[in-house]
Design a protein around this motif. Structure first.
Motif, PDB file in Angstrom:
ATOM      1  N   GLN A 186      41.561  32.026  49.060  1.00 32.35           N
ATOM      2  CA  GLN A 186      40.749  33.219  48.785  1.00 32.35           C
ATOM      3  C   GLN A 186      41.401  34.499  49.298  1.00 32.35           C
ATOM      4  O   GLN A 186      40.748  35.376  49.846  1.00 32.35           O
ATOM      5  CB  GLN A 186      39.348  33.049  49.378  1.00 32.35           C
ATOM      6  CG  GLN A 186      38.625  31.808  48.865  1.00 32.35           C
ATOM      7  CD  GLN A 186      37.246  31.638  49.450  1.00 32.35           C
ATOM      8  OE1 GLN A 186      36.871  32.325  50.387  1.00 32.35           O
ATOM      9  NE2 GLN A 186      36.476  30.724  48.893  1.00 32.35           N
ATOM     10  N   ASN A 187      42.730  34.614  49.086  1.00 30.95           N
ATOM     11  CA  ASN A 187      43.462  35.810  49.496  1.00 30.95           C
ATOM     12  C   ASN A 187      43.875  36.569  48.232  1.00 30.95           C
ATOM     13  O   ASN A 187      44.895  36.278  47.618  1.00 30.95           O
ATOM     14  CB  ASN A 187      44.687  35.411  50.316  1.00 30.95           C
ATOM     15  CG  ASN A 187      45.361  36.615  50.953  1.00 30.95           C
ATOM     16  OD1 ASN A 187      45.384  37.700  50.393  1.00 30.95           O
ATOM     17  ND2 ASN A 187      45.918  36.401  52.137  1.00 30.95           N
ATOM     18  N   PHE A 188      43.061  37.548  47.857  1.00 35.89           N
ATOM     19  CA  PHE A 188      43.254  38.220  46.576  1.00 35.89           C
ATOM     20  C   PHE A 188      44.537  39.028  46.539  1.00 35.89           C
ATOM     21  O   PHE A 188      45.259  39.036  45.539  1.00 35.89           O
ATOM     22  CB  PHE A 188      42.053  39.122  46.283  1.00 35.89           C
ATOM     23  CG  PHE A 188      42.054  39.673  44.894  1.00 35.89           C
ATOM     24  CD1 PHE A 188      42.619  40.909  44.613  1.00 35.89           C
ATOM     25  CD2 PHE A 188      41.506  38.954  43.849  1.00 35.89           C
ATOM     26  CE1 PHE A 188      42.633  41.416  43.331  1.00 35.89           C
ATOM     27  CE2 PHE A 188      41.511  39.453  42.562  1.00 35.89           C
ATOM     28  CZ  PHE A 188      42.070  40.697  42.305  1.00 35.89           C
ATOM     29  N   GLU A 189      44.859  39.725  47.629  1.00 36.22           N
ATOM     30  CA  GLU A 189      46.062  40.550  47.647  1.00 36.22           C
ATOM     31  C   GLU A 189      47.316  39.689  47.496  1.00 36.22           C
ATOM     32  O   GLU A 189      48.240  40.025  46.754  1.00 36.22           O
ATOM     33  CB  GLU A 189      46.125  41.350  48.952  1.00 36.22           C
ATOM     34  CG  GLU A 189      45.067  42.435  49.077  1.00 36.22           C
ATOM     35  CD  GLU A 189      45.141  43.450  47.944  1.00 36.22           C
ATOM     36  OE1 GLU A 189      46.264  43.766  47.491  1.00 36.22           O
ATOM     37  OE2 GLU A 189      44.075  43.912  47.504  1.00 36.22           O
ATOM     38  N   MET A 190      47.353  38.579  48.211  1.00 41.44           N
ATOM     39  CA  MET A 190      48.502  37.676  48.090  1.00 41.44           C
ATOM     40  C   MET A 190      48.590  37.094  46.677  1.00 41.44           C
ATOM     41  O   MET A 190      49.684  36.929  46.144  1.00 41.44           O
ATOM     42  CB  MET A 190      48.399  36.540  49.119  1.00 41.44           C
ATOM     43  CG  MET A 190      49.609  35.594  49.102  1.00 41.44           C
ATOM     44  SD  MET A 190      49.477  34.259  50.307  1.00 41.44           S
ATOM     45  CE  MET A 190      49.673  35.208  51.826  1.00 41.44           C
TER      46      MET A 190
END
Length: 624
Positions: free
Chosen positions: A70-74
């Motif tokens: 759940q790491n949108f930027e990555m």
């Protein structure tokens, strides 16, 4: 002289050896040159393609991990990195352009180009889509800023409604890229390749990739109309008014349960408010505007009241009838109707937690809400206020839904979709586009057309109090096919009242049952029931109807009753010839309000057992 002759062959051999050595000396440099050329011209470029493709694969794996964690930027960064490394792979691959001139290799080289192009456009589409869904990222569970963490569901919904045109534009862009991916992959034929190569499942993986793209394309095609219409449905630019009906599934009726209470709600630019909620009897003025169905006239009341208008198993037809009465009330106009049952309330309390109503000084939980509602309605409160509590609970629950913080949004959305799929919430929209959309997702409670066998069992509790809290249902369908292809169905339904008589919840249950089967089906025989079976046409189906009667335990009368219908469907099964059928299809549509009734299906000896939580389409293979 003799000695000279002996020496001549020896000199000849020496000359031959010298020639061989000379040839070898000439060939070796050529071979070495070819090997060196192959190494520099083929091996090293091929290695570069392999290594750059491995970099792409690693970035794709990292993108998946970013999604999983759940790491949108990555996720966005890894998609961009995948694009860059894939671009390098394409440049490295172009070194082999000369393979276009080799006939037996040309096709495979072109497949590689199509595959790389498909990957490139797929990543472009993924990047466009990632940017498009960024406003939804917290709903999907991705990390967000502290400010967004503090937003309520209502605030977030209003925000999404405002930027929905931008989201639709992004999804449209992703869809165009996906179309290119499909076009590129359509040129690649899996049949050109072996099942395995170097231990790798080649043929099946190529086909799997094509199937995956088809599935994603379908999802996007289904998603676009929803995204396009969502702002309109949520009051952008004009407010929308919806009537929420509460159907008590413990007093079962064809669309889910007896109508007991209502709430008026408004959406304006994504913001929600409840304007009124109360007992349905407060707006049911004991006036009749439509002809009363015979079963209601025979066993309940001589006229057709608003509270009984959900008598058709097709929710749209029932709500069309309800709207006739509503429009004659003093209430404001509405844009749609949303019907909920007690299971919907119970399941949402599992997510939302206990609900305290100060007016009644009572806390309602998932474990007790159904019984407590009945207790208040039938024992504690009286008159026209006896079901006002239900309206209060509905209003409080809806308001709490829109006050929830991020941690619960995903659970609430998943729960809402599940309840709609299981028909514990139904939608009726006056806007034709909206109605078409809820029908497409099977959220509208429609009786549908189907190419094949069909079954829908519709029960209506007429005067049995809230006995459906205790009644269990089981349906056994046995299908046999004769030599000439004639299909005969034997349907046996068992009703069992498992509770004891109490006089306010459980009582003798009179059930009006309708069996919807393919139009043109012919009734051969029947057993059980309180009268002769009726046969008629309705909603594009043939219908068999009857009444059953079961009693609570302890009254000395049967607490179980069996009713049986034997009938032929209007088509035959073709087992052989050019038009031979490979499978037999059966659609079973679940009645709204029921919780997983038991179905046992026997098609020519092949048995399926299921709890009918949703509509089910079953397929059986036909052996010649």
């Amino acid at each position: 002289m003799v000695e000279f002759d002996r020496l001549r062959p020896k000199n000849g051999k020496q000359k031959s050896k010298k020639k061989i050595y000379a040839v070898l000396i000439g060939i070796v440099p050529i071979v070495l040159l070819l090997l060196a050329g192959g190494y520099f011209l083929l091996f090293l470029p091929a290695q570069k393609v392999y290594l750059s493709s491995q970099v792409t694969i690693q970035h794709l794996k990292a993108a998946k991990q970013a999604f999983d964690t759940q790491n949108f930027e990555m996720l966005s960064e890894e998609i961009r990195a995948s694009q860059d490394s894939l671009d390098q792979t394409k440049r490295d691959y172009q070194y082999f352009q000369f393979l276009h001139s080799i006939p037996w290799i040309k096709t495979y080289f072109q497949d590689g180009e199509h595959l790389l192009n498909a990957g490139n456009h797929g990543l472009i589409g993924a990047q466009i889509l990632a940017e498009g869904i960024k406003p939804f990222s917290d709903i999907l569970g991705f990390e967000k800023t502290q400010a967004e963490e503090m937003m309520t569901a209502e605030e977030k919904l209003a925000y999404i409604v405002g930027i929905m045109p931008q989201i639709v534009t992004s999804v449209n862009g992703a869809q165009q890229e996906l179309k290119i991916v499909k076009d590129e992959l359509s040129i690649i034929s899996p049949d050109r390749y072996p099942d395995k190569m170097f231990g790798y499942e080649l043929k099946s993986n190529i086909q799997s990739a094509k199937d995956l793209v088809d599935r994603v394309d379908k999802i996007v095609n289904d998603l676009l109309p929803f995204l396009d219409i969502l702002p309109k449905a949520l009051g952008q630019p004009d407010p929308k008014n919806y009537l929420i009906l509460f159907q008590n599934d413990k007093e079962l009726r064809p669309t889910g349960g007896f109508i007991t209470a209502y709430a008026l709600t408004t959406f304006e630019k994504g913001r929600f408010k409840v304007t009124k909620s109360e007992d349905i009897y407060n707006i049911d003025y004991d006036q009749s505007y439509l002809s009363v169905p015979e079963p209601i006239k025979q066993y309940l009341v001589p006229v057709f009241y608003m509270r009984d208008t959900n008598f058709s198993p097709d929710f749209k037809k029932s709500m069309d009838d309800f709207a006739v009465y509503y429009e004659k009330s003093n209430l404001p106009g509405i844009d749609g109707i949303i019907a909920l049952d007690t299971e919907f309330v119970r399941s949402f309390l599992e997510v939302l937690g206990p609900m305290y109503l100060a007016k009644y000084d009572e806390t309602f939980e998932a474990s007790n809400v159904v019984y407590e509602l009945e207790l208040y309605a039938e024992k504690i409160l009286s008159g026209t206020t006896r079901k006002d509590l239900l309206g209060e609970l509905m209003m409080t629950m809806i308001e709490k839904v829109f006050e929830t913080k991020k941690e619960q949004w995903k659970s609430l959305i998943n729960q809402g979709i599940r309840e709609a799929q299981e028909k514990h919430v139904l939608f009726y929209m006056k806007d034709l586009q909206m109605q078409s959309l809820v029908e497409k997702f099977n959220f509208a409670g429609r009786i549908v057309e189907f190419e094949g066998d069909y079954l829908h069992i519709s029960d209506a509790n007429l005067g049995g109090l809230k006995s459906d809290m205790y009644v269990e249902r089981k349906a056994d369908l046995k299908t046999s096919v004769s030599e000439d292809g004639t299909i005969t169905n034997e349907l046996t339904i068992t009703y069992t009242n498992t509770g004891s008589y109490d006089g306010w919840l459980n009582a003798p249950t009179r059930d009006y049952v309708r069996i919807y089967v393919p139009q043109g089906s012919k009734l051969i025989s029947s057993e059980g029931g309180l009268r002769t079976v009726g046969v008629f046409e309705d909603l594009g189906k043939t219908v068999f109807d009857n009444f059953t009667q079961t009693y609570p335990v302890g009254l000395g009368k049967p607490n179980s009753q069996v009713i049986k219908f034997v009938y032929e469907v209007p088509f035959k099964l073709k087992k052989s010839g050019l038009l031979a059928q490979k499978e037999y299809k059966l659609l079973i549509q679940k009645q709204a309000g029921l919780i997983g009734p038991e179905y046992n299906i026997d098609f020519n000896g092949e048995i399926r057992n299921l709890k009918l939580e949703t509509d089910q389409e079953l397929s059986f293979k036909i052996t010649p």
